[in-house]
Design an enzyme around this catalytic site. Structure first.
Site, mmCIF file in Angstrom:
data_model
loop_
_atom_site.group_PDB
_atom_site.id
_atom_site.type_symbol
_atom_site.label_atom_id
_atom_site.label_comp_id
_atom_site.label_asym_id
_atom_site.label_seq_id
_atom_site.Cartn_x
_atom_site.Cartn_y
_atom_site.Cartn_z
ATOM 1 N N ASP A 77 -14.107 2.693 -2.922
ATOM 2 C CA ASP A 77 -13.696 3.358 -4.059
ATOM 3 C C ASP A 77 -12.635 2.746 -4.917
ATOM 4 O OD1 ASP A 77 -11.236 3.868 -2.492
ATOM 5 O OD2 ASP A 77 -11.284 6.434 -2.256
ATOM 6 N N HIS A 78 -12.355 1.982 -4.886
ATOM 7 C CA HIS A 78 -11.568 0.837 -5.278
ATOM 8 C C HIS A 78 -12.115 -0.392 -4.980
ATOM 9 C CE1 HIS A 78 -7.093 2.398 -4.835
ATOM 10 N NE2 HIS A 78 -8.027 3.313 -4.062
ATOM 11 N N TYR A 83 0.574 -1.219 0.000
ATOM 12 C CA TYR A 83 0.176 -0.233 0.079
ATOM 13 C C TYR A 83 0.795 1.024 0.105
ATOM 14 C CZ TYR A 83 -3.925 3.644 1.417
ATOM 15 O OH TYR A 83 -4.464 4.718 1.886
ATOM 16 N N ASP A 92 -1.966 -1.421 -3.975
ATOM 17 C CA ASP A 92 -2.792 0.217 -4.088
ATOM 18 C C ASP A 92 -1.177 0.726 -4.318
ATOM 19 O OD1 ASP A 92 -3.928 2.533 -4.575
ATOM 20 O OD2 ASP A 92 -4.889 2.465 -2.654
#
Length: 265
Positions: A254-255, A109, A152
């Site tokens: 939102d992902h 991340y 991410d």
């Protein structure tokens, strides 16, 4: 092996969505980012009930956090770097042992970087650039074989990884200082597995802002989530999907998840 990577944006809040995802597609390994849960409160029993007997996770209260959930045995990697001298739960890794062979799996991340793309005035952006530089340097000095990097990465590197290349060149996540550093990291050892299936000339997104009232109509997305593999794993790639419809589920992240199927030897 069916592998999923997903910035879940709070594991405990979106555990019902994870349960539905697992019921729908039956993944073997799930890599999560932004779990936002300290280790003592990690919902291990609920995840084992979904069939993930093997868990490796690192989290903190309210921020960051990464986790690997697996139906196959995991051997956590130790002595990983402390990126940017911060113990902020942004990277874990493990060997995933399949029936015949294993792969080394890294779950990242990367820092988002704030709003201002100037490291001189924005410490968050300086942190992001340094994090990616350190990751590139670390992988460059390793022997990388049968290795997968997911997560991410908070950077949309290619022109068609964003809804407007021209308008986003000065927006954090698509600026040249970020995309150039991410490409140097990828070139240390890896193939962009998502673009193995979707040509770079086609739009490909994994994230849509909560600020867009009608995200589907505006479709102002970015590809912030990635799967990279070393070249020796490319022949084992069999399919890839971005689960775009999950952006419409109730209380979504939102992902959206990215699914990669590998015919692992």
């Amino acid at each position: 092996m069916r592998l999923v990577t997903w910035n879940i944006n709070s594991l405990r809040l979106r555990l019902p969505l994870l349960e539905k995802l697992v019921a729908d597609i039956s993944p073997d390994v799930v890599c999560l980012q932004e779990t936002k849960v300290p280790d003592p409160l990690f919902p291990a029993e609920a995840l084992r009930a979904l069939g993930f007997e093997h868990l490796h996770y690192q989290g903190m209260k309210g921020y960051n956090g990464v986790a690997i959930l697996s139906r196959h045995p995991l051997e956590p990697l130790t002595n990983l770097p402390v990126w940017y001298e911060k113990e902020d739960c942004r990277h874990i890794a493990a060997r995933v042992h399949g029936p015949q062979d294993s792969v080394e799996l890294h779950d990242f991340y990367v820092p988002a970087g704030g709003d201002e793309p100037d490291p001189a005035i924005n410490p968050k952006f300086a942190h992001k650039l340094a994090f990616v530089e350190e990751a590139a340097a670390w992988f460059a000095q390793r022997r990388n074989a049968r290795t997968i990097v997911v997560g991410d990465l908070n950077i949309a590197p290619l022109e068609h990884d964003v809804w407007s290349h021209k308008q986003l060149l000065k927006i954090v996540s698509h600026t040249p200082p970020e995309t150039e550093r991410l490409e140097r990291w990828r070139q240390t050892a890896f193939v962009d597995a998502m673009r193995h299936f979707v040509p770079p000339t086609e739009k490909l997104y994994t994230w849509w802002s909560y600020r867009n009232r009608d995200w589907k109509k505006s479709d102002r997305g970015r590809r912030l989530d990635h799967i990279w593999v070393t070249p020796d794993l490319v022949p084992e790639l069999s399919a890839m999907r971005v689960l775009r419809d999950m952006r419409e589920w109730e209380s979504p992240s939102d992902h959206v998840p990215v699914v990669m199927d590998l015919v692992v030897r």
